[in-house]
Each structure stands twice: as structure tokens, then as C-alpha cells.
Scaffold this motif. Structure first.
Motif, PDB file in Angstrom:
ATOM      1  N   LEU B  39      37.223  73.302  37.957  1.00 25.06           N
ATOM      2  CA  LEU B  39      38.040  73.379  39.171  1.00 25.06           C
ATOM      3  C   LEU B  39      38.184  72.032  39.864  1.00 25.06           C
ATOM      4  N   PHE B  40      37.486  71.014  39.369  1.00 23.25           N
ATOM      5  CA  PHE B  40      37.475  69.741  40.083  1.00 23.25           C
ATOM      6  C   PHE B  40      37.967  68.554  39.262  1.00 23.25           C
ATOM      7  N   VAL B  45      43.223  61.287  40.607  1.00 25.15           N
ATOM      8  CA  VAL B  45      44.485  60.784  41.153  1.00 25.15           C
ATOM      9  C   VAL B  45      44.396  60.692  42.671  1.00 25.15           C
ATOM     10  N   LEU B  46      43.809  61.706  43.266  1.00 27.66           N
ATOM     11  CA  LEU B  46      43.696  61.734  44.725  1.00 27.66           C
ATOM     12  C   LEU B  46      42.885  60.546  45.225  1.00 27.66           C
ATOM     13  N   ARG B  47      41.755  60.330  44.571  1.00 31.09           N
ATOM     14  CA  ARG B  47      40.896  59.242  45.023  1.00 31.09           C
ATOM     15  C   ARG B  47      41.580  57.892  44.869  1.00 31.09           C
ATOM     16  N   GLU B  48      42.303  57.747  43.771  1.00 28.79           N
ATOM     17  CA  GLU B  48      43.014  56.484  43.558  1.00 28.79           C
ATOM     18  C   GLU B  48      44.050  56.246  44.646  1.00 28.79           C
ATOM     19  N   LYS B  49      44.817  57.274  44.967  1.00 28.59           N
ATOM     20  CA  LYS B  49      45.815  57.174  46.039  1.00 28.59           C
ATOM     21  C   LYS B  49      45.151  56.820  47.363  1.00 28.59           C
ATOM     22  N   PHE B  50      44.037  57.475  47.598  1.00 30.59           N
ATOM     23  CA  PHE B  50      43.274  57.274  48.825  1.00 30.59           C
ATOM     24  C   PHE B  50      42.865  55.803  48.958  1.00 30.59           C
ATOM     25  N   VAL B  51      42.234  55.303  47.925  1.00 34.05           N
ATOM     26  CA  VAL B  51      41.756  53.914  47.929  1.00 34.05           C
ATOM     27  C   VAL B  51      42.925  52.929  48.039  1.00 34.05           C
ATOM     28  N   ALA B  52      43.982  53.213  47.303  1.00 31.69           N
ATOM     29  CA  ALA B  52      45.152  52.327  47.345  1.00 31.69           C
ATOM     30  C   ALA B  52      45.758  52.326  48.749  1.00 31.69           C
ATOM     31  N   GLY B  53      45.775  53.485  49.375  1.00 27.27           N
ATOM     32  CA  GLY B  53      46.322  53.589  50.721  1.00 27.27           C
ATOM     33  C   GLY B  53      45.521  52.788  51.730  1.00 27.27           C
ATOM     34  N   ALA B  66      42.631  52.322  58.983  1.00 29.69           N
ATOM     35  CA  ALA B  66      42.869  52.017  57.570  1.00 29.69           C
ATOM     36  C   ALA B  66      42.538  53.242  56.715  1.00 29.69           C
ATOM     37  N   ILE B  67      41.416  53.886  57.037  1.00 34.61           N
ATOM     38  CA  ILE B  67      41.051  55.118  56.333  1.00 34.61           C
ATOM     39  C   ILE B  67      42.148  56.165  56.518  1.00 34.61           C
ATOM     40  N   ALA B  68      42.629  56.267  57.747  1.00 33.42           N
ATOM     41  CA  ALA B  68      43.673  57.252  58.041  1.00 33.42           C
ATOM     42  C   ALA B  68      44.919  56.989  57.201  1.00 33.42           C
ATOM     43  N   ALA B  69      45.240  55.733  57.001  1.00 32.99           N
ATOM     44  CA  ALA B  69      46.387  55.381  56.162  1.00 32.99           C
ATOM     45  C   ALA B  69      46.150  55.881  54.735  1.00 32.99           C
ATOM     46  N   GLY B  70      44.922  55.736  54.265  1.00 33.67           N
ATOM     47  CA  GLY B  70      44.572  56.236  52.938  1.00 33.67           C
ATOM     48  C   GLY B  70      44.701  57.750  52.866  1.00 33.67           C
ATOM     49  N   LEU B  71      44.256  58.431  53.904  1.00 34.18           N
ATOM     50  CA  LEU B  71      44.337  59.892  53.930  1.00 34.18           C
ATOM     51  C   LEU B  71      45.785  60.360  53.880  1.00 34.18           C
ATOM     52  N   GLU B  72      46.630  59.662  54.596  1.00 32.01           N
ATOM     53  CA  GLU B  72      48.040  60.068  54.603  1.00 32.01           C
ATOM     54  C   GLU B  72      48.687  59.828  53.244  1.00 32.01           C
ATOM     55  N   ALA B  73      48.292  58.743  52.606  1.00 27.24           N
ATOM     56  CA  ALA B  73      48.800  58.479  51.257  1.00 27.24           C
ATOM     57  C   ALA B  73      48.383  59.612  50.320  1.00 27.24           C
ATOM     58  N   MET B  74      47.139  60.050  50.478  1.00 23.70           N
ATOM     59  CA  MET B  74      46.628  61.147  49.656  1.00 23.70           C
ATOM     60  C   MET B  74      47.375  62.445  49.975  1.00 23.70           C
ATOM     61  N   ALA B  75      47.662  62.625  51.243  1.00 20.15           N
ATOM     62  CA  ALA B  75      48.351  63.853  51.671  1.00 20.15           C
ATOM     63  C   ALA B  75      49.735  63.976  51.025  1.00 20.15           C
ATOM     64  N   ASP B  76      50.364  62.826  50.732  1.00 23.68           N
ATOM     65  CA  ASP B  76      51.661  62.855  50.056  1.00 23.68           C
ATOM     66  C   ASP B  76      51.587  63.686  48.783  1.00 23.68           C
TER      67      ASP B  76
END
Lengths: 172, 172
Positions: B39-40, B45-53, B66-76
DNA sequence: GTCTATAGTGCGATAGAC
DNA sequence: GTCTATCGCACTATAGAC
């Protein structure tokens, strides 16, 4: 603890533990829901102190400061445990499954803390957020305390981490 | 997912899953370290987006922003997953062992985020604290998103939770 | 693919405390 | 006589060794 230190957690079977205690495997599972739980039972005291500390915080404390008061109350207990927390943490640090159990216990602490904040009139989701942020403070301080160089003051580490958290949440 | 929805996670054996996929139990364990992992996996991909964000956030953002920017990138990414995250979360919510795995994965995200912050020049323990606090924001927002009444906007929930966190960290 | 160790559960028997 | 703790045993599923 003796067995875990001798052979490590993985190489110690429940039958081994039961035998050392003069019991059978079946009886072990009457007391502990699973093998991991043997390292985590008896921590209810910590949560109670934590919650009580939050309730007892000054009424004009902001939510995060109330949580910090709870953390410091909890830290009082650690002062009396001697070497035990350090040994225990070393065992947990060596086993991912134990870390998982640790995290879910801390997550339960956060839920309890959020409840204590709501008792103080803090609305959701603020209560849960302050509780989770406070637990983050504890995690970092505790990690420094157990893995750090020498006998440091857990109270001071908590206060420092709290100040640090406040610093990173405001624009540079 | 089909089997878990039909009979529940506990009542589905690895042999069941393997059979449905036309494989043997042994092959299942070649792909997944344990039963829960099915299930995990695929969340890298999520973590990569997060870090890149986080890395791509404006240089003058405070660590938490900055973390929030990463979270929003992940939310995409979640916007493209349709009903899957909600179904998956319902299964996890019903099983403590799955919640443990979820927490340790999120903890790994926090570690990755702290690393990304250090790349931006944020010192420890501030980097870890901002990362953990940011994950708290995500947890609360995601919880609202999956358990909430209707199709809400995850981005907005993240922004709201972030503002809420900032509000509870300053004196009242 | 086979074979085995271990975690964890269900159920019934037994022994001791009050 | 009742209540509770431990035990004994059979059984399933995960997980890993070979």
C-alpha cells in the motif's frame, strides 16, 4: 531489556523473554498485545503528566507555550529514570519496527495534547496543529538528549528547540 | 485494493493477493518487503516532488514557507489521483499497523525535507524542526481532505493549516 | 519452489486465592 | 464455590533462508 542488550531485539524470541521471566509464551501475550509492546507499556504515566502539565499552564499562554509546559512536566519524570531511557532508545534506534511503534505512541500523545488544548478553549484545527508542533519539539530535543555527547539537561533542550521552532516560522 | 475493499486488510492474506495477481506468494515478497508495503510503494514520486518544491522556493522564504512550497508542489500530484487516495486512506484508517507504516513514511519525508532545507543553508536543529512542523501541517490538511465532507481543495487546506500553525505559535 | 522459524490467537484444562 | 492467573496445545500467517 537484559536479553535485548545481550542478543538484540530481533534475535530475542518471545519464548526467550517468557522463559527468562519464568512464564510461558502464552502468558506473555496476556500482558502484552505484541512483542514490541513490552518496550512501550508503562508509559501512560508520561502521557498523564504531559496532559496535566498542559492543563496547569498559565491561562494566558499561547497554545504552543501550554504544550511546552506539558513537555517540561513530562521531562521531570525522565530525570528519575537514570540510564534506562538511553538504553531503551538505543534498542529502538536499531529496529525500524520499534520506531514505528514509537511514532504511533507519540502520535497518541499528540492526540491527547490536542484534547487538553481544546479543554483550554483552543479550537480545531489549531489545537491539533499546536500539539503536533509541540511533539516535534519533543522529538528533536529527546533525540539530542539520547544521542548527544554527554549528560545534557532535557529541560534546556526543550526550551531551545521551542525557541528554534518559533524562529523558523517567521519570515527571515 | 480490490481485495482490501472486499474483505478488509486483515482478512486478506498475501497468498490471496498473489493469486489475484497471477503470481505466487514468494514473488510477492520479491517486490514488497512486507504485506503492508504493497500500500506504500510507489510513493517515492511524492517525496521527490516535495523535495524539489522546497529547493525551488524563493530564496527569501523562511524555512517553514519553503516547506509549505514543497507541500503544495506535492499536492499538485494528488489532484491527478482521483478517488484512489481516499480509498487508500480509508483502508489505512481502519488498521493500526498500516498507520504505523504511514507514520514512518511521513517521518522519512520529514528527514528528506530537513535535508532540503540544509541545502538552502538552514542550520540544525532548525531545519528538522521546520520540517517536522511542516509535516504536521500536511497531516492535518490531508486528514481534513480525506475525511472531510465534500471535495475540498487540498492546496487551500494546506495554506489554511499553515496560517493556523503560525497563529498558535505566537502569544495570545 | 520448498522448507522452517516465529508471531500471534483460540480454546480448554488446571491450580491457587479469597 | 467462584474468580483469576497460568499453562498446554493446536493452528494460521508472515517472513526469510536456502
Amino acid at each position: 531489556m537484559e536479553l535485548f542488550e545481550e542478543r538484540g531485539y530481533e534475535d530475542t524470541t518471545v519464548a526467550d523473554i517468557a522463559a527468562r521471566a519464568g512464564l510461558t509464551k502464552r502468558t506473555f501475550f496476556r500482558y502484552f498485545a505484541d512483542k514490541r509492546e513490552v518496550l512501550f507499556s508503562g508509559t501512560e504515566v508520561l502521557r498523564e503528566k504531559f496532559v496535566a502539565g498542559i492543563a496547569a499552564a498559565p491561562a494566558d499562554d499561547c497554545p504552543l507555550d501550554a504544550i511546552a509546559a506539558g513537555l517540561e512536566a513530562m521531562a521531570d519524570l525522565f530525570d528519575e529514570f537514570g540510564e534506562h531511557p538511553h538504553k531503551r532508545q538505543a534498542i529502538i534506534a536499531a529496529n525500524p519496527e520499534l520506531q514505528e511503534r514509537e511514532l504511533i505512541k507519540l502520535s497518541a500523545y499528540a492526540a491527547a495534547a490536542a484534547g487538553a488544548l481544546r479543554e483550554r478553549g483552543v479550537a480545531e484545527p489549531g489545537a491539533s496543529l499546536a500539539a503536533e508542533a509541540g511533539l516535534a519539539v519533543f522529538r528533536i530535543a529527546f533525540e539530542q538528549w539520547t544521542s548527544g555527547p554527554e549528560r545534557q539537561d532535557l529541560h534546556q533542550l526543550i526550551r531551545d528547540a521551542l525557541a528554534e521552532l518559533k524562529a523558523v516560522t517567521v519570515p527571515a
